[in-house]
Design a protein around this motif. Structure first.
Motif, mmCIF file in Angstrom:
data_model
loop_
_atom_site.group_PDB
_atom_site.id
_atom_site.type_symbol
_atom_site.label_atom_id
_atom_site.label_comp_id
_atom_site.label_asym_id
_atom_site.label_seq_id
_atom_site.Cartn_x
_atom_site.Cartn_y
_atom_site.Cartn_z
ATOM 1 N N TYR A 166 1.373 7.416 38.575
ATOM 2 C CA TYR A 166 0.420 8.452 38.181
ATOM 3 C C TYR A 166 0.737 9.787 38.875
ATOM 4 O O TYR A 166 0.672 10.859 38.249
ATOM 5 C CB TYR A 166 -0.992 8.007 38.528
ATOM 6 N N TRP A 222 -7.103 6.485 33.896
ATOM 7 C CA TRP A 222 -5.738 6.163 33.491
ATOM 8 C C TRP A 222 -5.410 4.711 33.793
ATOM 9 O O TRP A 222 -4.820 4.002 32.985
ATOM 10 C CB TRP A 222 -4.803 7.114 34.222
ATOM 11 N N PRO A 227 -0.888 11.540 31.779
ATOM 12 C CA PRO A 227 -2.085 12.387 31.900
ATOM 13 C C PRO A 227 -1.796 13.802 31.439
ATOM 14 O O PRO A 227 -0.771 14.392 31.786
ATOM 15 C CB PRO A 227 -2.393 12.345 33.411
ATOM 16 N N PRO A 232 -2.034 3.360 28.829
ATOM 17 C CA PRO A 232 -2.340 4.792 28.978
ATOM 18 C C PRO A 232 -1.155 5.673 28.628
ATOM 19 O O PRO A 232 0.002 5.287 28.821
ATOM 20 C CB PRO A 232 -2.695 4.924 30.462
#
Length: 415
Positions: A137, A72, A81, A78
Protein backbone atom coordinates in the motif's frame (compact mmCIF):
# COMPACT_ATOMS: atom_id res chain seq x y z
CA UNK A 1 -3.25 -6.67 -7.97
CA UNK A 2 -4.51 -8.86 -5.10
CA UNK A 3 -3.79 -6.90 -1.97
CA UNK A 4 -2.96 -9.88 0.23
CA UNK A 5 -0.09 -10.96 -2.02
CA UNK A 6 2.83 -8.86 -0.82
CA UNK A 7 6.26 -8.15 -2.15
CA UNK A 8 7.52 -11.48 -0.77
CA UNK A 9 5.04 -13.43 -2.86
CA UNK A 10 3.03 -14.70 0.13
CA UNK A 11 -0.34 -16.26 -0.57
CA UNK A 12 -3.39 -14.04 -0.15
CA UNK A 13 -5.41 -14.36 3.04
CA UNK A 14 -8.97 -15.66 2.78
CA UNK A 15 -11.65 -13.03 2.28
CA UNK A 16 -13.24 -13.77 5.67
CA UNK A 17 -9.88 -13.54 7.39
CA UNK A 18 -9.13 -10.25 5.69
CA UNK A 19 -12.52 -8.84 6.62
CA UNK A 20 -12.02 -9.77 10.27
CA UNK A 21 -8.54 -8.27 10.33
CA UNK A 22 -9.81 -5.11 8.63
CA UNK A 23 -12.50 -4.72 11.29
CA UNK A 24 -9.94 -4.99 14.09
CA UNK A 25 -7.65 -2.59 12.21
CA UNK A 26 -10.41 -0.01 11.72
CA UNK A 27 -10.93 0.12 15.47
CA UNK A 28 -7.31 1.25 15.85
CA UNK A 29 -7.26 3.76 12.95
CA UNK A 30 -7.98 6.84 15.05
CA UNK A 31 -5.24 5.99 17.52
CA UNK A 32 -2.81 5.40 14.66
CA UNK A 33 -3.58 8.85 13.26
CA UNK A 34 -2.98 10.48 16.64
CA UNK A 35 0.29 8.58 17.03
CA UNK A 36 1.36 9.65 13.53
CA UNK A 37 0.82 13.37 14.25
CA UNK A 38 2.69 13.03 17.55
CA UNK A 39 5.59 11.38 15.74
CA UNK A 40 5.59 14.10 13.05
CA UNK A 41 5.78 16.74 15.77
CA UNK A 42 8.67 14.95 17.46
CA UNK A 43 10.74 14.23 14.35
CA UNK A 44 10.27 17.13 11.87
CA UNK A 45 11.09 20.78 12.52
CA UNK A 46 9.17 21.92 9.44
CA UNK A 47 5.99 20.33 10.82
CA UNK A 48 6.36 22.13 14.16
CA UNK A 49 6.79 25.43 12.28
CA UNK A 50 3.44 25.10 10.50
CA UNK A 51 0.46 27.10 11.65
CA UNK A 52 -2.70 25.42 12.93
CA UNK A 53 -4.40 25.37 9.54
CA UNK A 54 -1.51 23.70 7.78
CA UNK A 55 -1.08 21.18 10.60
CA UNK A 56 -4.76 20.31 10.21
CA UNK A 57 -4.09 19.50 6.54
CA UNK A 58 -1.39 17.05 7.59
CA UNK A 59 -3.78 15.47 10.10
CA UNK A 60 -6.45 15.10 7.41
CA UNK A 61 -4.01 13.55 4.96
CA UNK A 62 -2.51 11.17 7.53
CA UNK A 63 -5.98 10.11 8.65
CA UNK A 64 -7.12 9.66 5.03
CA UNK A 65 -4.06 7.52 4.36
CA UNK A 66 -4.67 5.24 7.32
CA UNK A 67 -8.41 4.95 6.65
CA UNK A 68 -7.60 4.35 3.00
CA UNK A 69 -5.33 1.49 4.01
CA UNK A 70 -8.13 -0.06 6.04
CA UNK A 71 -10.58 0.16 3.13
CA UNK A 72 -7.98 -1.04 0.66
CA UNK A 73 -7.10 -4.04 2.82
CA UNK A 74 -10.75 -4.96 3.36
CA UNK A 75 -11.37 -5.20 -0.38
CA UNK A 76 -10.84 -8.71 -1.69
CA UNK A 77 -9.42 -7.43 -4.99
CA UNK A 78 -8.47 -3.77 -4.45
CA UNK A 79 -7.26 -1.43 -7.16
CA UNK A 80 -4.31 0.90 -6.63
CA UNK A 81 -5.34 3.75 -4.31
CA UNK A 82 -6.33 6.88 -6.21
CA UNK A 83 -4.55 10.13 -5.25
CA UNK A 84 -7.89 11.67 -4.28
CA UNK A 85 -8.45 8.93 -1.67
CA UNK A 86 -5.34 9.98 0.25
CA UNK A 87 -4.71 13.60 -0.72
CA UNK A 88 -8.21 14.64 -1.73
CA UNK A 89 -8.73 16.59 1.50
CA UNK A 90 -6.29 19.32 0.45
CA UNK A 91 -4.44 18.49 -2.81
CA UNK A 92 -3.79 22.03 -4.04
CA UNK A 93 -2.91 23.46 -0.66
CA UNK A 94 -0.62 20.53 0.07
CA UNK A 95 1.24 20.88 -3.23
CA UNK A 96 1.66 24.65 -2.74
CA UNK A 97 2.62 24.70 0.94
CA UNK A 98 4.26 21.33 1.53
CA UNK A 99 7.21 20.28 -0.62
CA UNK A 100 7.54 16.88 -2.25
CA UNK A 101 10.38 16.04 0.15
CA UNK A 102 8.16 16.88 3.12
CA UNK A 103 5.34 14.79 1.66
CA UNK A 104 7.74 11.83 1.41
CA UNK A 105 8.62 12.35 5.06
CA UNK A 106 4.90 12.43 5.91
CA UNK A 107 4.26 9.14 4.09
CA UNK A 108 7.36 7.49 5.56
CA UNK A 109 6.51 8.57 9.11
CA UNK A 110 2.90 7.44 8.73
CA UNK A 111 3.99 4.01 7.47
CA UNK A 112 6.57 3.66 10.27
CA UNK A 113 3.94 4.51 12.89
CA UNK A 114 1.40 2.12 11.38
CA UNK A 115 3.96 -0.70 11.32
CA UNK A 116 4.85 0.00 14.96
CA UNK A 117 1.19 0.15 15.94
CA UNK A 118 0.51 -3.14 14.16
CA UNK A 119 3.07 -4.82 16.41
CA UNK A 120 1.72 -3.11 19.52
CA UNK A 121 -2.07 -3.20 19.20
CA UNK A 122 -2.95 -5.91 16.68
CA UNK A 123 -3.17 -9.64 17.49
CA UNK A 124 -0.02 -11.61 16.74
CA UNK A 125 -1.77 -13.66 14.05
CA UNK A 126 -2.67 -10.50 12.10
CA UNK A 127 0.76 -8.92 12.07
CA UNK A 128 2.54 -10.75 9.22
CA UNK A 129 -0.38 -10.24 6.84
CA UNK A 130 -0.69 -6.55 7.73
CA UNK A 131 3.05 -5.89 7.40
CA UNK A 132 3.04 -7.38 3.92
CA UNK A 133 -0.03 -5.34 2.97
CA UNK A 134 1.28 -2.03 4.31
CA UNK A 135 4.44 -2.37 2.22
CA UNK A 136 2.38 -2.81 -0.96
CA UNK A 137 0.00 0.00 0.00
CA UNK A 138 2.79 2.47 0.86
CA UNK A 139 4.33 1.93 -2.55
CA UNK A 140 1.06 2.84 -4.23
CA UNK A 141 0.64 5.91 -2.01
CA UNK A 142 4.14 7.06 -2.95
CA UNK A 143 3.21 6.82 -6.63
CA UNK A 144 0.01 8.76 -5.91
CA UNK A 145 1.99 11.55 -4.23
CA UNK A 146 4.41 11.72 -7.15
CA UNK A 147 1.46 11.97 -9.54
CA UNK A 148 0.00 14.93 -7.64
CA UNK A 149 3.26 16.84 -7.58
CA UNK A 150 3.97 16.10 -11.22
CA UNK A 151 0.52 17.37 -12.18
CA UNK A 152 0.93 20.45 -10.00
CA UNK A 153 4.33 21.16 -11.54
CA UNK A 154 2.88 20.83 -15.02
CA UNK A 155 0.02 23.21 -14.24
CA UNK A 156 2.37 25.63 -12.52
CA UNK A 157 4.71 25.54 -15.49
CA UNK A 158 1.86 26.31 -17.88
CA UNK A 159 0.62 29.13 -15.68
CA UNK A 160 4.12 30.56 -15.24
CA UNK A 161 4.69 30.49 -19.01
CA UNK A 162 1.47 32.42 -19.62
CA UNK A 163 2.28 34.91 -16.86
CA UNK A 164 5.80 35.34 -18.21
CA UNK A 165 4.48 35.93 -21.73
CA UNK A 166 2.11 38.62 -20.42
CA UNK A 167 4.98 40.40 -18.65
CA UNK A 168 7.15 40.31 -21.77
CA UNK A 169 4.24 41.60 -23.85
CA UNK A 170 3.76 44.52 -21.44
CA UNK A 171 7.48 45.28 -21.70
CA UNK A 172 7.33 45.39 -25.49
CA UNK A 173 4.33 47.70 -25.40
CA UNK A 174 6.02 50.00 -22.89
CA UNK A 175 3.29 49.38 -20.31
CA UNK A 176 5.44 48.23 -17.39
CA UNK A 177 3.44 49.47 -14.40
CA UNK A 178 3.33 48.31 -10.77
CA UNK A 179 1.06 45.39 -11.66
CA UNK A 180 3.58 44.11 -14.20
CA UNK A 181 6.39 44.54 -11.68
CA UNK A 182 4.39 42.44 -9.22
CA UNK A 183 3.91 39.68 -11.80
CA UNK A 184 7.61 39.75 -12.63
CA UNK A 185 8.42 39.44 -8.93
CA UNK A 186 6.14 36.40 -8.75
CA UNK A 187 8.25 34.84 -11.50
CA UNK A 188 11.43 35.39 -9.50
CA UNK A 189 12.57 38.76 -10.90
CA UNK A 190 14.69 40.55 -8.28
CA UNK A 191 16.95 42.87 -10.27
CA UNK A 192 16.74 46.59 -9.53
CA UNK A 193 19.74 47.74 -11.58
CA UNK A 194 20.36 47.11 -15.26
CA UNK A 195 17.92 45.61 -17.77
CA UNK A 196 18.38 44.79 -21.46
CA UNK A 197 16.09 43.27 -24.07
CA UNK A 198 17.38 40.71 -26.57
CA UNK A 199 15.50 39.91 -29.79
CA UNK A 200 16.10 37.03 -32.19
CA UNK A 201 14.21 34.53 -34.28
CA UNK A 202 12.03 31.95 -32.52
CA UNK A 203 13.54 28.45 -32.87
CA UNK A 204 10.30 26.90 -34.16
CA UNK A 205 6.95 28.51 -33.29
CA UNK A 206 5.16 25.30 -34.31
CA UNK A 207 7.05 23.22 -31.72
CA UNK A 208 6.26 24.60 -28.24
CA UNK A 209 8.32 21.92 -26.52
CA UNK A 210 11.37 23.04 -28.47
CA UNK A 211 10.71 26.67 -27.62
CA UNK A 212 10.26 25.85 -23.94
CA UNK A 213 13.50 23.85 -23.92
CA UNK A 214 15.43 26.70 -25.52
CA UNK A 215 14.02 29.24 -23.08
CA UNK A 216 15.07 27.00 -20.20
CA UNK A 217 18.56 26.71 -21.71
CA UNK A 218 18.74 30.51 -21.82
CA UNK A 219 17.46 30.70 -18.25
CA UNK A 220 20.23 28.34 -17.13
CA UNK A 221 22.92 30.48 -18.81
CA UNK A 222 21.43 33.63 -17.30
CA UNK A 223 21.47 32.04 -13.84
CA UNK A 224 25.13 31.06 -14.28
CA UNK A 225 25.90 34.70 -15.12
CA UNK A 226 23.95 35.86 -12.06
CA UNK A 227 21.14 37.45 -14.09
CA UNK A 228 17.36 37.45 -13.86
CA UNK A 229 15.61 36.35 -17.03
CA UNK A 230 12.15 36.52 -18.59
CA UNK A 231 11.42 35.16 -22.04
CA UNK A 232 8.59 34.51 -24.46
CA UNK A 233 7.88 33.94 -28.14
CA UNK A 234 5.87 36.50 -30.08
CA UNK A 235 5.06 35.51 -33.63
CA UNK A 236 8.37 34.55 -35.25
CA UNK A 237 10.50 36.37 -32.67
CA UNK A 238 11.83 35.23 -29.32
CA UNK A 239 12.16 37.99 -26.74
CA UNK A 240 14.49 37.70 -23.75
CA UNK A 241 14.65 40.24 -20.93
CA UNK A 242 17.78 40.12 -18.75
CA UNK A 243 18.29 41.87 -15.42
CA UNK A 244 21.46 42.58 -13.45
CA UNK A 245 23.79 45.45 -12.62
CA UNK A 246 26.61 44.05 -14.78
CA UNK A 247 24.48 44.59 -17.90
CA UNK A 248 25.53 48.24 -17.90
CA UNK A 249 28.75 46.95 -19.51
CA UNK A 250 27.88 46.36 -23.17
CA UNK A 251 30.84 44.12 -24.02
CA UNK A 252 30.14 41.88 -21.02
CA UNK A 253 26.46 41.69 -22.00
CA UNK A 254 27.31 40.69 -25.56
CA UNK A 255 29.57 37.96 -24.18
CA UNK A 256 26.78 36.53 -22.03
CA UNK A 257 24.22 36.67 -24.84
CA UNK A 258 26.74 34.97 -27.10
CA UNK A 259 26.64 31.93 -24.82
CA UNK A 260 22.99 31.29 -25.59
CA UNK A 261 22.68 32.86 -29.06
CA UNK A 262 22.31 29.39 -30.59
CA UNK A 263 19.02 28.98 -28.70
CA UNK A 264 17.50 31.45 -31.17
CA UNK A 265 16.72 30.54 -34.76
CA UNK A 266 19.36 31.11 -37.41
CA UNK A 267 19.77 34.80 -38.16
CA UNK A 268 20.53 37.96 -36.24
CA UNK A 269 20.36 38.35 -32.47
CA UNK A 270 20.04 42.00 -31.41
CA UNK A 271 20.81 43.34 -27.94
CA UNK A 272 19.06 46.51 -26.80
CA UNK A 273 20.69 49.22 -24.71
CA UNK A 274 20.78 48.90 -20.91
CA UNK A 275 18.21 50.76 -18.84
CA UNK A 276 18.16 51.20 -15.08
CA UNK A 277 14.96 49.39 -14.12
CA UNK A 278 12.33 46.99 -15.42
CA UNK A 279 9.81 49.81 -15.51
CA UNK A 280 11.97 51.52 -18.17
CA UNK A 281 12.44 48.39 -20.27
CA UNK A 282 10.20 49.70 -23.03
CA UNK A 283 13.09 51.91 -24.16
CA UNK A 284 15.43 48.94 -24.57
CA UNK A 285 12.67 46.89 -26.22
CA UNK A 286 11.86 49.63 -28.76
CA UNK A 287 15.48 49.98 -29.82
CA UNK A 288 16.07 46.22 -29.91
CA UNK A 289 13.05 45.73 -32.17
CA UNK A 290 14.18 48.63 -34.36
CA UNK A 291 17.61 47.03 -34.67
CA UNK A 292 16.08 43.64 -35.44
CA UNK A 293 14.04 45.16 -38.29
CA UNK A 294 17.05 47.02 -39.69
CA UNK A 295 19.82 44.46 -39.26
CA UNK A 296 19.08 43.00 -42.71
CA UNK A 297 20.91 46.05 -44.05
CA UNK A 298 24.13 44.69 -42.53
CA UNK A 299 24.32 40.98 -43.40
CA UNK A 300 27.85 40.79 -41.96
CA UNK A 301 26.76 41.99 -38.52
CA UNK A 302 28.19 40.00 -35.60
CA UNK A 303 25.91 37.67 -33.68
CA UNK A 304 24.86 39.00 -31.24
CA UNK A 305 25.02 42.65 -32.24
CA UNK A 306 24.38 45.76 -30.17
CA UNK A 307 21.72 48.20 -31.33
CA UNK A 308 24.32 50.97 -31.04
CA UNK A 309 26.35 49.28 -33.75
CA UNK A 310 23.23 49.31 -35.93
CA UNK A 311 22.65 53.07 -35.77
CA UNK A 312 23.31 53.61 -39.53
CA UNK A 313 20.88 50.87 -40.60
CA UNK A 314 18.27 51.97 -38.12
CA UNK A 315 18.55 55.59 -39.28
CA UNK A 316 18.15 54.59 -42.93
CA UNK A 317 15.22 52.36 -42.00
CA UNK A 318 13.30 55.32 -40.61
CA UNK A 319 14.17 55.22 -36.90
CA UNK A 320 14.06 58.84 -35.74
CA UNK A 321 15.79 57.98 -32.47
CA UNK A 322 18.73 56.55 -34.39
CA UNK A 323 18.94 59.60 -36.66
CA UNK A 324 19.01 61.93 -33.69
CA UNK A 325 21.56 59.76 -31.91
CA UNK A 326 23.96 59.90 -34.87
CA UNK A 327 23.59 63.67 -35.10
CA UNK A 328 23.88 64.40 -31.39
CA UNK A 329 26.48 61.82 -30.42
CA UNK A 330 28.78 62.20 -33.43
CA UNK A 331 28.14 65.36 -35.43
CA UNK A 332 27.37 67.81 -32.60
CA UNK A 333 30.44 66.92 -30.48
CA UNK A 334 32.72 67.34 -33.52
CA UNK A 335 31.16 70.66 -34.40
CA UNK A 336 31.49 71.88 -30.82
CA UNK A 337 35.06 70.59 -30.36
CA UNK A 338 36.50 72.94 -32.99
CA UNK A 339 40.16 72.59 -33.90
CA UNK A 340 39.34 71.75 -37.48
CA UNK A 341 38.06 68.27 -36.55
CA UNK A 342 34.81 68.47 -38.49
CA UNK A 343 36.44 69.99 -41.56
CA UNK A 344 39.26 67.45 -41.50
CA UNK A 345 36.82 64.55 -41.24
CA UNK A 346 34.77 65.82 -44.18
CA UNK A 347 37.84 66.30 -46.37
CA UNK A 348 39.36 62.98 -45.33
CA UNK A 349 36.20 61.07 -46.28
CA UNK A 350 35.76 63.08 -49.50
CA UNK A 351 39.33 62.24 -50.48
CA UNK A 352 38.72 58.51 -50.30
CA UNK A 353 40.14 58.20 -46.77
CA UNK A 354 43.60 59.26 -47.96
CA UNK A 355 45.64 61.12 -45.34
CA UNK A 356 48.01 62.59 -47.91
CA UNK A 357 45.22 63.81 -50.19
CA UNK A 358 43.41 65.37 -47.22
CA UNK A 359 46.64 67.09 -46.11
CA UNK A 360 47.16 68.61 -49.56
CA UNK A 361 43.56 69.84 -49.70
CA UNK A 362 43.76 71.37 -46.22
CA UNK A 363 47.29 72.73 -46.75
CA UNK A 364 48.54 71.06 -43.57
CA UNK A 365 51.09 68.38 -42.76
CA UNK A 366 49.95 64.74 -43.00
CA UNK A 367 50.76 64.27 -39.30
CA UNK A 368 48.31 67.08 -38.50
CA UNK A 369 45.60 65.14 -40.34
CA UNK A 370 46.51 61.98 -38.44
CA UNK A 371 46.39 63.85 -35.14
CA UNK A 372 42.98 65.32 -35.93
CA UNK A 373 41.65 61.93 -36.98
CA UNK A 374 42.77 60.49 -33.63
CA UNK A 375 40.95 63.37 -31.94
CA UNK A 376 37.81 62.54 -33.94
CA UNK A 377 38.05 59.01 -32.54
CA UNK A 378 38.50 60.33 -29.01
CA UNK A 379 35.54 62.72 -29.28
CA UNK A 380 33.06 60.35 -30.95
CA UNK A 381 34.29 56.86 -30.17
CA UNK A 382 34.34 56.15 -33.93
CA UNK A 383 37.53 55.86 -35.95
CA UNK A 384 37.52 57.50 -39.43
CA UNK A 385 40.09 54.95 -40.61
CA UNK A 386 37.81 51.98 -39.81
CA UNK A 387 35.51 51.32 -42.81
CA UNK A 388 32.40 50.46 -40.77
CA UNK A 389 32.87 53.35 -38.34
CA UNK A 390 33.68 55.74 -41.16
CA UNK A 391 30.33 54.78 -42.70
CA UNK A 392 28.55 55.82 -39.49
CA UNK A 393 30.55 59.06 -39.35
CA UNK A 394 29.69 59.87 -42.96
CA UNK A 395 26.00 59.35 -42.27
CA UNK A 396 26.19 61.43 -39.09
CA UNK A 397 27.58 64.36 -41.12
CA UNK A 398 24.54 64.37 -43.39
CA UNK A 399 22.05 63.89 -40.57
CA UNK A 400 23.75 66.48 -38.38
CA UNK A 401 23.60 69.10 -41.12
CA UNK A 402 19.95 68.35 -41.85
CA UNK A 403 18.89 68.46 -38.21
CA UNK A 404 20.91 71.63 -37.56
CA UNK A 405 19.22 73.28 -40.52
CA UNK A 406 15.82 72.20 -39.22
CA UNK A 407 16.57 73.59 -35.76
CA UNK A 408 17.67 76.91 -37.21
CA UNK A 409 14.53 77.08 -39.34
CA UNK A 410 12.33 76.38 -36.31
CA UNK A 411 14.15 79.05 -34.29
CA UNK A 412 13.71 81.57 -37.08
CA UNK A 413 9.99 80.81 -37.37
CA UNK A 414 9.46 81.34 -33.65
CA UNK A 415 11.19 84.70 -33.77
Amino acid sequence: MAAAKGLNGSRPAAAKTRAAIAKRLAAQASGMTTATIAEMDAKHDWFRDLDAEHRSWITLVAGAGINGFVSWFADAEPDSPAPSEVFGSAPRELARRISLHQTVELVRTTIDVVETQIDEVMPRADRAILHTAIVAYSREVAFAAAEIYARAAELRGTWDARLEASVVDAVLRGETDDAVLSRASTLGWTSTQGVVVVVGGAPDPAAPNTVAAELEAIRDQAAIAGLDMLGAVQSDRMIVVLGGSALQQTEWTLGVVGRFADSFADGPVVVGPPVDHLIETGVSAREALSGYRAVAGWPEAPRPVSVHDLLPERALNGDGHARRALARELYDPLRDAGGGLLETLVVFLDQGSSVEAAARTLFVHANTVRYRLRRVHEVTGYSPTHPREAYALRLSLTLGRLLSRRVRAEETSTE
